[in-house]
Design an enzyme around this catalytic site. Structure first.
Site, PDB file in Angstrom:
ATOM      1  N   ASP A 411      33.391  46.807  61.264  1.00 36.01           N
ATOM      2  CA  ASP A 411      34.121  47.709  62.158  1.00 36.01           C
ATOM      3  C   ASP A 411      35.091  46.887  63.012  1.00 36.01           C
ATOM      4  O   ASP A 411      35.084  45.647  62.970  1.00 36.01           O
ATOM      5  CB  ASP A 411      33.093  48.437  63.028  1.00 36.01           C
ATOM      6  CG  ASP A 411      33.674  49.642  63.768  1.00 36.01           C
ATOM      7  OD1 ASP A 411      34.836  49.999  63.529  1.00 36.01           O
ATOM      8  OD2 ASP A 411      32.939  50.224  64.588  1.00 36.01           O
ATOM      9  N   ASP A 510      36.539  57.441  64.221  1.00 38.53           N
ATOM     10  CA  ASP A 510      35.816  57.978  65.379  1.00 38.53           C
ATOM     11  C   ASP A 510      36.314  59.375  65.715  1.00 38.53           C
ATOM     12  O   ASP A 510      37.069  59.587  66.686  1.00 38.53           O
ATOM     13  CB  ASP A 510      35.974  57.034  66.570  1.00 38.53           C
ATOM     14  CG  ASP A 510      35.405  55.653  66.275  1.00 38.53           C
ATOM     15  OD1 ASP A 510      34.577  55.553  65.345  1.00 38.53           O
ATOM     16  OD2 ASP A 510      35.786  54.682  66.954  1.00 38.53           O
ATOM     17  N   ASP A1177      35.373  21.621   1.301  1.00 38.40           N
ATOM     18  CA  ASP A1177      36.356  22.438   2.010  1.00 38.40           C
ATOM     19  C   ASP A1177      37.227  23.146   0.978  1.00 38.40           C
ATOM     20  O   ASP A1177      37.147  22.885  -0.229  1.00 38.40           O
ATOM     21  CB  ASP A1177      37.193  21.506   2.904  1.00 38.40           C
ATOM     22  CG  ASP A1177      37.996  22.261   3.953  1.00 38.40           C
ATOM     23  OD1 ASP A1177      37.839  23.484   4.076  1.00 38.40           O
ATOM     24  OD2 ASP A1177      38.792  21.594   4.653  1.00 38.40           O
ATOM     25  N   GLU A1180      37.431  28.668  -0.962  1.00 33.95           N
ATOM     26  CA  GLU A1180      37.384  30.136  -0.956  1.00 33.95           C
ATOM     27  C   GLU A1180      37.667  30.772  -2.328  1.00 33.95           C
ATOM     28  O   GLU A1180      37.218  31.925  -2.483  1.00 33.95           O
ATOM     29  CB  GLU A1180      38.381  30.668   0.083  1.00 33.95           C
ATOM     30  CG  GLU A1180      38.012  30.379   1.510  1.00 33.95           C
ATOM     31  CD  GLU A1180      38.172  28.913   1.910  1.00 33.95           C
ATOM     32  OE1 GLU A1180      37.404  28.439   2.748  1.00 33.95           O
ATOM     33  OE2 GLU A1180      39.081  28.251   1.362  1.00 33.95           O
ATOM     34  N   ASP A1284      38.857  26.512  10.980  1.00 32.16           N
ATOM     35  CA  ASP A1284      39.992  25.859  11.626  1.00 32.16           C
ATOM     36  C   ASP A1284      40.401  26.634  12.877  1.00 32.16           C
ATOM     37  O   ASP A1284      41.390  27.371  12.892  1.00 32.16           O
ATOM     38  CB  ASP A1284      41.156  25.756  10.637  1.00 32.16           C
ATOM     39  CG  ASP A1284      40.785  24.917   9.424  1.00 32.16           C
ATOM     40  OD1 ASP A1284      39.800  24.156   9.504  1.00 32.16           O
ATOM     41  OD2 ASP A1284      41.471  25.032   8.397  1.00 32.16           O
TER      42      ASP A1284
END
Length: 1581
Positions: A411, A510, A1177, A1180, A1284
């Site tokens: 306050d 107030d 490596d 894939e 990577d």
């Protein structure tokens, strides 16, 4: 978090008006010091006296303005903590909405879609003086809302020359036009009944006033700073609020208990009266959660003290309330007394603040400014100073330890001062007496506050005065975080500024006990909803004056629907808590009735706060926000909504009216009633009320369903524990209903909802995508016999299957071992729409009950032998024939139709493509491996897993039902289901089928270094020497393809001729060496190349089908042509074309290929260089050309570009992008010929076993093989790194996700390239990554960012954390053994151990080693504290041995520290570390014994020679633990190895001294506490 990107409708114009900005409209008010014709004309303005009040007589001519500015004058700008964090990117060019006029300069802002002008500055000038800045703009509408803080008697502004000053001030909200506690230069303008709206925010904290004019127009006058405007567009008023809150920060979600009713007053007198108040309101069963004390609890009103006479028992008061489920809140003011305490004792809070220079100073910047507030003479904390913030946090923490409480009320922070400026007054200067003073209260800048020339860290008080409350909120939030940690609390402030709502609520100040103030509270709440503070309310029954019973009764009724519902009044007036009016009074009956309604609807209110917190929606909502097309709602401010659906019509006078469907009707509202209406179409969650939320939250929940005119309704519920910080622990439940009942409102009661569970009550269509290809439209959809049903949900399909699409059962044969079902396609519907992919009309389904926890269902074409995955599985030989033993039941119905950002998947229509590819990790990009396996957690916390054994290109879509859709381009549907029921059991059952993970050599658990780009062997030697000198533990050195001549496998480059000798010397010193091999073999050599020549002789390379050609399918990878010099300045594709040789790809399915590969590896080992492990490596397989050299794939082109393409990376380029032609032929070990189309994703899998077998045979030891491409069961032979990656902070937490996923996939030996593979690494990131990487199972730094490449501090920190790793390697090795033998996980998600704790389901930034070691790393830049979750158990800090239990904890994490916690109840084996495992294994072994709450601990220990075949396992159980809670046990004479059989015949051994650890680390001091006996169990495997 991601930066906000604003949509087309929500473009936020950030218009920075600096000194050159020239804006205004005609008829500008000139409010200077008086008006006269002469002064007016001297200024070059027009003089025209008027009879109308408020209309200016002196105004600018239309051609007035400046075009010259001072570019060298740095002016004050608001240092806003949230706005500065944003980086908006408009989605359309700014010139679509903004036009600039040059002479005179002006700006015109238009709405893009209709070009309507919303903010036009062309008709008037700018005034830009040092202490007077003015601009104006024409607006499109009189519907203006906002600006504050003031008392606005109506919600919609009066535009008849009304001026509103803005400058924070401690003043009474008595209905005048003066400035109040907050500073809000924001307004919203509703343009018309279309709902289109915009908002304007001026980010300026200086004193100002804003005039609204009938044009309509607005004029700003401010006396400092800059003109920094933000303009927000929305299609509705709610959208504008959302955009504004995106800028300043969305509101805090309050603790659930803070939505309960609250009692307070200023000056109860003493604690006994407070308790009497509490007891009398308890006695009438008033719903009532919170009790306050105001400044009267303090000693002489001094902060951080309490009155030890009148409030002697205050330290116990919170417990008094907690016993009945209530909470306690106390107040603090900013002003700190300079006087001593009672008895002439030191006021230490003041003394410590003075020592820290925590106060606002006079203009000299040194002398604390002295004022006066409640405690008398006082100084004022400068919350903009870090020293002050630290002081405030420390004082609050000290006080909390003395007086427990639950939340904080601040306050007097405007800032208020009972002296005018200071005790000395204020100097006469341009800051205290500026040339122009806005229309503020008292027309004096320092009235009831500080001198404007006072100094704060952010600047002159002149500039930052209105930021005082804002800065106090920021400091107080830090204090609350320090004290309450993981628990949500409440902060309530009187003074505020835009952005405060992110942390705090507010009350309207107030007020007085009168009928005006009860009315004016509603516009006030609605405005603070716009300002981003939904936790808002007025003092119920009024603060000043005595309230009548009627007024207080009506105020309690409406106050029950204030978000912040508190009855509060001032000293000297009658008590007004409800019970004081009498237990049988109408006021008590009425208050209980409406508070019970409030508590019944708290789940709905709490959900609204969640929506405010996450989406910026309003809670208390103006009626116009929902019904903007109805102009009657534009001025409604005596009613309000909770969200969309609850209309509150309070009695604010003796008689009221209520609006219903655009009609005004008379409504009978007797003394105990107010109007409540539920909107049709709403579902409101409810809960049976009780006297506190502590008790009500235990009650059954229900739903109120109110149907709309279409007999439907919708709603939502947010639910969590109501108390914890952090959105990760929250769960959101959606409800959607279609009801055909005659009723208008349906109430569902006694719904026993359990926290964390998901409940759905709905009738809706399951949206399965019938047209997953791009560019779906209605014609294409309906051509497939599907339903076109567009829906505005991102990712959701518009084309969906009808209900009975798919297959029907024609026959079913059942036995106790399984079922066989024949199904036929429903030919009522057309084909799939892919003519190149024929429909298969008849299918067979085989269901096999393999075991109690695993079943298989396989869907295939019984009339055609389709490809099936040739991966060998360990299927049980005997099925489970007893139904009672099975954890599943099978029911038959008609058949119908990559890098992850979180561990738990997002189910909102996300699709993941799967097809192995040389593709660095990226969001939704298919990468190196294929793993069509997932684990699902059920609402019961049971787990199951599903494997689709299919290796063709596929995708999987996750749907919010929840559901998933598989699409694959070939093979069959061969599913295996694992029933758990725990997450660990799912993984164990899965790896039982596919094969347990390989047990790596012990040395492979050491730290490893690698780099792509070593220039020669000298670089490796230098690195090795530097690492030894630095004393950094380090076991393995790699060579990447640089060691090869022209990247040829098995050929040593001329610059690496010294590598074999270097490797020999390193191995002699206990090091190990791993080299790389790619699969591709060069075929263009001019000199003998045995690897290729022997491969041709053995016919090992992939070729075309014999029906097409007998030639090799050539690709290009790393090997260069002989005798060429590569010009690296050329682009990549040109380099590949000119310099890369033709390469052939071994077909590793074939037995002769495995033999050839073994020969080449053996030849290299024996004749070129020794090694200990192999890294494979590019498998894939990767190729640098697409399909084959020349790009023309032979055979069926449909295989390269199938009729349906999953969402793969570069899918438009076909399946052969960066790999082989799909029509290439491979030959399985049994002689069957298969297309690469089917087995492409198995290439890395087929490469793994021949490499592993060759390594073991050639070296005669276990070693390790690491591969890039994987498939289910790869883990039997190899480990894996995550590819990577990039040097980016996000890669740290993503690596944790990746490791946890590969734990599910049965590959325990995994990790990411520490510090990143691509791009330069930053110091702090690399150090934090090194700390995290020390706890990867596979711990390798790759690409040159090694520890000795930085500074000594980096090397020291790395050494320290690796010493911890090496200390714990016996534990890690034991985990690897248990993974190898039992299939358990090594890197373990927290949910695997604490699955009943649903908080753990969301955690992916922490992880476990096995069950017992919790790792909580720092993953973000600049952090020195990590917020982590400690699951329910006893946990010991590894470094300090301090204990923790279940909580969300802020862990101090300096740059040289990682957070580690050992779980109570476990024994961890350890060993003194050395620079390599070769030497550490010679050291004594020890045990960390961490006792549980029950005083017990157990663990296991596996030990062998670390690389051979013999294994011995030792299980420890702590038998008689001493009182100490964590023990370090030294096995000083025990060594287990292949030659030591001394333990085999003993059941118990004496382990020597058991020592209590007193300091951190394994090098601390130890106290002998006696000898310990440990039971030993041997297992020979």
């Amino acid at each position: 978090m991601a930066k906000k990107r604003f949509s087309k409708l929500e473009v936020m114009l950030m218009v920075m008006f600096t000194i050159m900005s020239v804006i205004s409209i005609a008829f500008i008010v000139l409010f200077a010091t008086g008006q006269s014709g002469e002064i007016c004309q001297e200024r070059g303005c027009c003089w025209s006296p008027r009879d109308e009040s408020n209309v200016p007589w002196c105004f600018f001519p239309t051609n007035y303005g400046y075009t010259i500015y001072d570019p060298n004058n740095k002016r004050f700008e608001v240092p806003h903590e949230h706005i500065l964090s944003l980086n908006p990117t408009p989605s359309s060019p700014i010139n679509n909405t903004l036009q600039i006029t040059q002479k005179p300069f002006g700006l015109t802002v238009r709405r893009e879609e209709n070009q309507n002008v919303v903010f036009d500055t062309r008709m008037a000038p700018i005034v830009f003086e040092d202490q007077y800045i003015q601009l104006s703009a024409k607006l499109p509408s009189h519907n203006i809302y906002g600006l504050g803080e003031h008392v606005h008697r109506q919600y919609r502004h009066d535009t008849n020359w009304r001026t509103w000053p803005i400058f924070t001030r401690d003043a009474f909200p008595n209905g005048g036009t003066h400035n109040l506690y907050g500073h809000y230069p924001f307004f919203l303008c509703l343009e018309d009944n279309s709902g289109k709206s915009f908002g304007v925010f001026l980010l300026n904290s200086n004193a100002m006033d804003v005039t609204l004019q009938p044009a309509p127009a607005v004029t700003y006058r401010t006396i400092g700073g800059v003109l920094d405007f933000y303009i927000f567009f929305g299609d509705t008023p709610e959208q504008v609020v959302h955009e504004f809150l995106e800028l300043i920060g969305k509101p805090v979600i309050p603790a659930y208990w803070s939505l309960g009713f609250q009692l307070s007053r200023w000056n109860y007198g003493n604690l006994s009266i407070v308790k009497e108040t509490v007891e009398r309101n308890r006695a009438v069963d008033l719903p009532y959660d919170i009790q306050y004390t105001d400044i009267d609890y303090m000693e002489d009103k001094k902060d951080f003290t309490y009155d030890k006479v009148k409030f002697a028992e205050l330290p116990q008061f919170a417990e008094f309330l907690h016993e009945k489920g209530q909470k306690y809140i106390l107040i603090l003011d900013p002003a700190i007394a300079t006087s001593k305490r009672v008895g002439d004792a030191l006021y230490e809070s003041y003394d410590r603040g003075t020592a820290k220079n925590a106060w606002v100073t006079e203009s000299d910047g040194v002398t604390p400014l002295i004022g006066e507030v409640w405690p008398g003479e006082a100084v004022f904390p400068d919350y903009t100073s870090q020293a002050c913030i630290d002081w405030w946090v420390d004082e609050y923490e000290r006080f909390y330890r003395e007086v427990k409480h639950d939340a904080l009320w601040i306050d007097m922070n405007e800032v208020s001062n009972f002296k005018q400026g200071s005790a000395k007054g204020c100097a006469s200067n341009n800051l205290n007496y500026p040339p122009f003073i806005p229309n503020i209260l008292d027309n004096l800048m320092y009235s009831k506050t500080l001198c404007m020339d006072a100094k704060q860290s952010w600047g002159n008080h002149y500039d930052v005065h209105s930021l005082y409350g804002y800065s106090m909120v920021l400091a107080s939030e830090k204090a609350l975080q320090r004290v309450f940690g993981a628990n949500r609390t409440l902060l309530l402030t009187r003074s505020s500024f835009p952005g405060v709502g992110k942390y705090s609520g507010h009350w309207l100040g107030d007020n007085g006990a009168n009928w005006n103030d009860i009315k004016w509270a509603i516009p006030g709440m609605l405005e603070f909803g716009l300002f981003g503070i939904p936790y808002i309310g007025a003092d119920i029954c009024g603060f000043f004056d005595d309230s009548t019973e009627e007024l207080c009764r009506r105020w309690m009724q409406v106050g029950a629907f204030y978000p912040f519902s508190r009855n509060h009044n001032a000293e000297g007036y009658k008590p007004q808590d409800p019970a004081v009016y009498g237990a049988d009074s109408a006021l008590v009956r009425s208050s209980k009735h409406y508070l019970n309604i409030r508590y019944t609807l708290l789940p709905y209110l709490y959900t609204l706060f969640y929506k405010a917190h996450t989406a910026g929606e309003t809670v208390v909502r103006p009626v116009l926000h929902e019904f903007y097309s109805d102009s009657a709602t534009w001025t409604v401010d005596r009613q309000f909504l909770w969200g969309k659906y609850l209309l509150i019509t309070p009695v604010l006078d003796p008689m009221e009216q209520v609006g219903d469907r655009k009609r005004h009707v008379e409504m009978y509202l007797p003394a105990e009633k107010l109007g409540l209406h539920i909107r049709g179409g709403a579902i409101l969650p409810t809960q049976k009320p009780n006297v506190t939320t502590t008790y009500s939250r235990r009650n059954p929940m229900g739903l109120i369903i109110a149907l709309d005119d279409h007999d439907s309704a919708a709603g939502e519920l947010f639910w969590d524990d109501g108390d914890s910080r952090g959105i990760v622990s929250f769960f959101l439940f959606f409800f959607f209903f279609v009801c055909l009942l005659v009723c208008c409102v349906l109430t569902l009661q006694n719904l026993d909802l359990i926290l964390g569970e998901t409940y759905v009550v709905e009738w809706k269509v399951l949206r399965i995508n019938c047209h997953p290809e791009d560019n779906a439209d209605q014609a294409k959809c309906e051509a497939r016999g599907c339903i076109w049903d567009p829906i505005a949900i991102e990712g959701a399909p518009n084309c969906i299957y009808p209900e009975n699409y798919g297959y029907n059962v024609t026959s079913l044969r059942e036995s106790n071992e399984g079922m066989t079902i024949d199904i036929i396609r429903n030919t009522k519907y057309r084909s799939s729409g892919r003519p190149q992919s024929r429909d298969i009309d008849t299918l067979r389904v085989d269901i096999k009950y393999h075991s109690s926890d695993m079943l298989q269902f396989k869907i295939y074409d019984p009339n055609d032998d389709r490809y099936e995955v040739p991966v060998e599985l360990s299927v049980p030989t005997t099925p489970e024939t007893e139904e009672s033993n099975r954890l599943y039941r099978v029911a038959i119905v008609n058949f119908r139709y990559v890098e992850h950002k979180t561990f738990k998947h997002d189910l909102n229509y996300h699709t993941w493509g799967m097809f192995s590819k040389d593709q660095p990790p990226g969001y939704k990009m298919n990468c190196y491996g294929v793993h069509p396996f997932y684990m699902g957690l059920e609402n019961t916390a049971d787990a199951h897993g599903v494997l689709l054994l299919n290796s063709n290109a596929m995708d999987v879509t996750l749907l919010p039902s929840p559901a998933l859709t598989y699409r694959t381009l070939g093979g069959i549907l061969d599913f295996y289901v694992f029933m758990g029921p725990t997450p660990e059991m799912v993984v164990q059952e899965y790896t039982q089928l596919i094969g347990r993970p390989v047990l790596p050599a012990y040395w492979s658990l050491g730290f490893q270094l690698c780099r792509y780009g070593y220039a020669n062997d000298k670089e490796i030697e230098t690195l090795y020497t530097e690492m030894k000198t630095a004393g950094i533990p380090y076991d393995v050195q790699y060579a990447d393809i640089d060691y090869m001549e022209r990247q040829l496998n098995f050929v040593l480059d001329k610059d690496f001729q010294g590598l074999p000798a270097l490797v020999d010397s390193m191995r002699d010193e206990g090091m190990r060496f791993i080299f790389i091999l790619d699969p591709a073999i060069s075929g263009n050599e001019t000199q003998p190349y045995p690897a290729f020549e022997r491969g041709i002789a053995a016919d090992v390379f992939i070729k075309w089908p014999q029906t097409i050609s007998d030639g090799i399918v050539w690709g290009k990878v790393w090997p260069d042509y002989p005798n060429v010099t590569v010009d690296e300045s050329l682009d990549w594709d040109t380099q590949v074309e000119l310099y890369r040789s033709y390469t052939a790809f071994p077909d590793f399915f074939r037995n002769q290929t495995a033999d050839w590969w073994h020969t080449e590896i053996k030849d290299f080992y024996e004749n070129t260089m020794k090694f200990d492990g192999i890294w494979i490596d590019m498998n894939e397989p990767a190729s640098f050309v697409h399909g084959t050299v020349g790009g023309k794939c032979l055979g069926d082109p449909v295989l390269e570009n199938p009729p349906y393409m999953p969402p793969l990376e570069s899918k438009h380029l076909g399946l052969n992008h960066k790999t082989l032609c799909m029509n290439s032929e491979q030959i399985l070990s049994d002689g069957r010929r298969v297309r690469h189309y089917d087995v492409h994703s198995l290439y890395g899998w087929s490469h793994s076993k021949p490499t592993y077998d060759a390594l073991l045979d050639v070296t005669g030891k276990r070693g390790i093989v690491v591969t890039r491409s994987t498939y289910p069961s790869s883990g039997k032979w190899v480990g894996h790194w995550l590819g990577d990656n990039n040097s980016g902070w996000d890669q740290l937490y993503k690596s944790i996700i990746g490791m946890m996923e590969f734990s599910l996939f049965g590959i325990s030996y995994t990790g990411a390239d520490i510090c990143g593979f691509f791009n330069p690494a930053e110091y702090e990131m690399c150090l934090r990554w090194s700390q995290l990487g020390a706890f990867y199972p596979y711990s390798r730094n790759h690409n040159g960012k090694d520890p000795v490449s930085w500074d000594a501090a980096f090397a020291t920190a790395t050494r320290d954390v690796l010493n911890i790793r090496y200390t714990l390697l016996p534990y890690l090795y034991t985990l690897m053994f248990e993974a190898h033998t039992k299939g358990s996980t090594v890197i373990r998600p927290l949910l695997h151990e604490f699955v009943d704790d649903k908080t753990t389901w969301e955690i992916y930034r922490q992880f476990l080693w096995g069950p017992a070691l919790l790792i909580s790393p720092a993953l973000d830049p600049g952090v020195t504290t990590v917020r982590g979750y400690i699951p329910k158990d006893r946990w010991y800090d590894f470094h300090t041995v301090s204990t923790l239990h279940s909580t969300m904890v802020d862990m101090p994490t300096p740059l040289n520290h990682i957070n580690l916690h050992v779980r109570g109840g476990y024994i961890l084996p350890w060993q003194k570390p050395e620079n390599t495992t070769y030497y550490s294994r010679k050291n004594p072994l020890g045990l960390i014994v961490a006792l549980s709450d029950a005083g017990t601990a157990k663990g296991s220990f596996f030990w062998d020679d670390g690389e051979g075949i013999g294994k011995q396992k030792v299980t420890f159980e702590h038998v008689q633990p001493p009182k100490q809670q964590i023990l370090y046990v030294f096995m000083e004479s025990l060594f287990l190895n292949r030659t030591n059989a001394g333990m085999r015949n003993r059941r118990e051994i004496q382990l020597g001294l058991i020592r209590h650890k007193e300091t951190t680390g394994c090098k601390g001091r130890y106290t002998d506490i006696g000898h310990g006996t440990v039971k030993i169990k041997q297992e020979m495997t």
